[in-house]
Design a protein around this motif. Structure first.
Motif, PDB file in Angstrom:
ATOM      1  N   TRP A  85      51.538  53.607  34.539  1.00  0.00           N
ATOM      2  CA  TRP A  85      51.774  52.979  35.321  1.00  0.00           C
ATOM      3  C   TRP A  85      51.018  52.323  35.349  1.00  0.00           C
ATOM      4  O   TRP A  85      49.579  52.710  35.497  1.00  0.00           O
ATOM      5  N   VAL A  86      50.937  50.789  35.974  1.00  0.00           N
ATOM      6  CA  VAL A  86      50.326  49.407  35.800  1.00  0.00           C
ATOM      7  C   VAL A  86      50.530  49.133  37.210  1.00  0.00           C
ATOM      8  O   VAL A  86      51.574  48.473  37.733  1.00  0.00           O
ATOM      9  N   ALA A  87      49.027  48.452  37.275  1.00  0.00           N
ATOM     10  CA  ALA A  87      48.617  47.319  38.522  1.00  0.00           C
ATOM     11  C   ALA A  87      48.302  46.630  38.346  1.00  0.00           C
ATOM     12  O   ALA A  87      46.629  46.718  37.533  1.00  0.00           O
ATOM     13  N   SER A  88      47.722  45.148  39.039  1.00  0.00           N
ATOM     14  CA  SER A  88      47.418  44.284  38.739  1.00  0.00           C
ATOM     15  C   SER A  88      46.485  44.011  40.374  1.00  0.00           C
ATOM     16  O   SER A  88      47.881  42.980  40.651  1.00  0.00           O
ATOM     17  N   VAL A  89      45.641  43.430  40.036  1.00  0.00           N
ATOM     18  CA  VAL A  89      45.675  42.926  41.315  1.00  0.00           C
ATOM     19  C   VAL A  89      44.287  41.844  41.227  1.00  0.00           C
ATOM     20  O   VAL A  89      43.825  41.600  40.630  1.00  0.00           O
ATOM     21  N   THR A  90      45.292  40.688  41.813  1.00  0.00           N
ATOM     22  CA  THR A  90      44.451  39.453  42.061  1.00  0.00           C
ATOM     23  C   THR A  90      44.396  38.086  43.039  1.00  0.00           C
ATOM     24  O   THR A  90      45.231  38.815  43.618  1.00  0.00           O
ATOM     25  N   ASN A  91      43.208  37.754  42.683  1.00  0.00           N
ATOM     26  CA  ASN A  91      43.593  36.996  44.234  1.00  0.00           C
ATOM     27  C   ASN A  91      43.780  35.176  43.177  1.00  0.00           C
ATOM     28  O   ASN A  91      43.288  34.602  42.388  1.00  0.00           O
TER      29      ASN A  91
END
Length: 717
Positions: free
Chosen positions: A369-375
């Protein structure tokens, strides 16, 4: 009833869909031009001429017209050596193909979509000026607009202002300029095929830089400071892991933890911080070069060093692992997640990348399971070529959090602390979803270990000079490991001309006891050591010594020849008559191992630049001071010191071996002051007539290593 206007997201959605379709069309047109150019180059059409000259000739002319005429594909020669050459020549001449026109339209639609979602881009006149100049292919105006933006806002605020459309502006500019070297990078960014492998401005290869980052990777256990240890969390939530990354910081280290989950199963969490601050070095894989390689390459020293840390931590084969990374650390953990060998050995359940360029990395296991958090105002996630304005769904199976907040300012919005604050206060739903998926790790941390990461296995501490056999001796201050080794220190040696009779009286009848004279004056020295890190602990030392002849056969005429011999062959030396140290352990060693007349007192020693300061005693009881400018210098090697001393009626010879670059100051202007204290060192300085004296010569080594073994008996009686 009046219908409410569409939200910015709803208004931008059809523009992105149209941009995606146009990008696909542009790719097809470009591929068609490649095939057509290849057909022209390999002669497949011309081969029909002998059989059907008229038909073959018409086909050849039609194909040539299709790839060059404005009514066809435009100037679209591509593929093969001739096609590449033709494309570059056409690009330099300003010719444009249909594929390029379609792709630039796609990029303009993406910029419009992002502008709808970020109204400040349209409201900011300087950003609007830059955007319009780039879109209209006005080189000079684009440069002027960018310079004006940087001049008005500064580099950081300028990057912040254009961050959401940074990738699109670069791609648009690269497609429209006359530089053929950056065209391929522009197509990679615009088509979302893979990571941008070259600089979109100059076309210089990023991979050529990334491959310089070599090494098999290594990890060594490192103890966090008390302040850092106090900040390490004992929980297993996303905010706990981000707090850990903030605690150890971008310092070239990583953290591995064992967590006992709610079901009682022990699992493991690898936490990789962002790029190490400072210039690239030959040790840390988390430096600027490491950030390049972690983004562009499937495997790099950063990810390989994380594997070494996991091995050292003792994670058993088949164990479940969650990988958490920020910035370059996020790229590194995604490299691990996409490594089939690593995933065959361990079960990578989760990978969470925060503020990281990971768009073109894919986990090896479909169960990760992959999560990517970007501003959207963070430039770093777009360094792989894709940013907030992309119209491609590059990872439909991931949980993607792409957001903007009111702060906007880069690089502040890139920090892990800023991301943690956003997730805590502004993105509760995203935080809750990631925590829900990390539920197996929401337990008690049972073990933590910080690791310092390296490109290659580091040399043993002090190698090669300090890697010598050792043994222990007992002293009143505790066990001492000999030779005493100083890993990091500095030294000042100041030579003076002193009263010869006073020097001889100070030495007494015990051998070695004949002072070396210069012009009828005895040569004496003050040695000041700033031993910052040694096998005896950190301590400072000040010694008063008289330079003496060979204990057996004094040779006044050959003394200078002997003084310049290597220490192992030198017969003359320095007889220490007073030694002052800053710690009890060092004082006990000086008395019992080397036979010095030693005592403790507050000491201050600073060696560096063209000045030095040495002080012994307290403000109310000053023993001595030596300070002032040292004057010009010329380089020399730090010299070994032969030391004579006396213990229980036996003369001892020992050697302080040194390694490091030294400096000789032939015209020192420092001044020695003997205090009014009744301390033996103060009395002896006054007796020698050195109160207020200036040194004849000063030798310094601001950074050196030393080792000193036990004193060897040479004379008895």
């Amino acid at each position: 009833m009046t219908a409410s206007p569409p939200s910015p997201d709803e208004a931008a959605r059809p523009l992105r869909a149209a941009a995606r379709e146009l990008a696909d069309v542009a790719v097809v047109l470009r591929e068609a031009s490649v095939h057509a150019t290849a057909a022209l180059a390999d002669g497949s059409v011309l081969g029909a001429l002998p059989r059907a000259p008229a038909v073959g000739g018409r086909a050849h002319r039609a194909l040539l017209r299709a790839v060059t005429d404005r009514g066809g594909l435009g100037h679209a020669v591509a593929g093969g050596r001739l096609g590449t050459l033709g494309a570059r020549l056409g690009g330099m001449a300003g010719a444009e193909s249909l594929a390029v026109r379609v792709m630039t339209t796609s990029l303009r639609l993406r910029i419009t979509a992002v502008t709808l979602e970020n109204p400040e881009l349209a409201e900011d006149p300087m950003v609007r000026r830059l955007n319009e100049a780039v879109a209209a292919d006005r080189d000079i105006e684009s440069a002027r607009a960018l310079c004006a933006l940087v001049r008005d806002r500064g580099a950081a605020r300028a990057l912040t202002a254009i961050a959401p459309i940074f990738g699109e502006i670069l791609a648009l500019r690269a497609l429209l300029d006359q530089n053929p070297l950056n065209d391929n990078t522009a197509w990679l960014i615009a088509s979302g095929v893979r990571t941008a492998s070259a600089d979109p401005i100059t076309g210089l290869s990023n991979r050529a830089i990334a491959v310089l980052d070599v090494g098999e990777g290594a990890a060594r256990r490192a103890d966090p400071s008390p302040a850092e240890a106090a900040l390490l969390s004992g929980g297993g939530s996303l905010l706990d892991f981000l707090a850990n990354l903030a605690a150890i910081g971008p310092t070239g280290r990583a953290l591995v933890q064992a967590v006992r989950g709610p079901d009682g199963v022990e699992r493991y969490v690898v936490q990789a911080p962002g790029m190490k601050i400072g210039k690239p070095d030959d040790e840390s894989p988390g430096d600027l070069l490491g950030a390049f390689s972690s983004t562009l390459l499937d495997s790099a020293p950063y990810s390989r060093s994380l594997v070494r840390a996991i091995d050292d931590f003792g994670v058993p084969a088949g164990a479940e692992i969650a990988l958490i990374g920020h910035s370059a650390g996020g790229a590194a953990i995604m490299s691990l997640a996409q490594d089939p060998a690593f995933c065959a050995r361990y079960t990578v359940t989760h990978a969470v990348a925060v503020g990281s360029p990971v768009d073109f990395k894919r986990p090896a296991s479909p169960h990760t399971w992959v999560a990517s958090v970007t501003n959207q105002h963070d430039i770093i996630p777009s360094l792989d070529g894709q940013g907030a304005g992309t119209c491609f769904d590059l990872h439909p199976g991931w949980y993607v959090v792409d957001y903007t907040d009111p702060t906007h300012l880069f690089p502040a919005c890139h920090s892990v602390e800023h991301y943690a604050a956003n997730l805590a206060h502004d993105l509760p739903e995203a935080r809750a979803e990631i925590d829900r998926n990390l539920e197996p790790y929401r337990g008690r941390v049972t073990r933590s270990q910080v690791y310092r990461l390296y490109d290659r296995p580091p040399y043993p501490d002090g190698f090669p000079f300090l890697t010598v056999p050792t043994h222990q001796v007992e002293t009143a201050g505790g066990p001492v490991e000999l030779p005493v080794r100083c890993h990091e220190g500095g030294v000042l040696t100041a030579y003076f001309a002193a009263d010869a009779e006073a020097a001889a009286e100070l030495l007494g009848a015990a051998a070695p006891g004949r002072p070396v004279q210069v012009g009828g004056r005895a040569l004496v020295a003050i040695h000041a050591f700033e031993n910052r890190r040694t096998s005896l602990g950190g301590y400072r030392e000040v010694d008063l010594g008289v330079v003496v002849h060979d204990p057996w056969r004094p040779r006044p005429l050959q003394i200078w020849r002997d003084i310049f011999r290597p220490a192992e062959h030198r017969r003359s030396g320095t007889r220490f008559v007073d030694t002052v140290l800053s710690t009890d352990a060092a004082c006990a060693a000086a008395r019992e191992i080397w036979g010095h007349a030693a005592g403790t007192a507050p000491l201050y020693v600073r060696v560096g630049g063209r000045s030095a300061r040495v002080a012994a005693g307290t403000p109310d009881d000053v023993i001595m001071t030596l300070h002032g400018p040292l004057g010009p210098w010329f380089p020399t090697m730090d010299r070994d010191l032969v030391v004579y001393s006396h213990r229980d009626g036996t003369a001892l010879r020992s050697c302080v071996e040194s390694w490091g670059r030294g400096r000789a100051h032939p015209l020192p202007r420092a001044r020695l002051t003997a205090g009014t204290s009744d301390h033996p060192l103060a009395r002896h300085l006054r007796d020698l007539g050195l109160d207020g004296a200036r040194p004849l010569l000063c030798l310094t080594a601001p950074a050196h290593q030393t080792r000193r073994g036990a004193g060897v008996p040479v004379l008895t009686g």
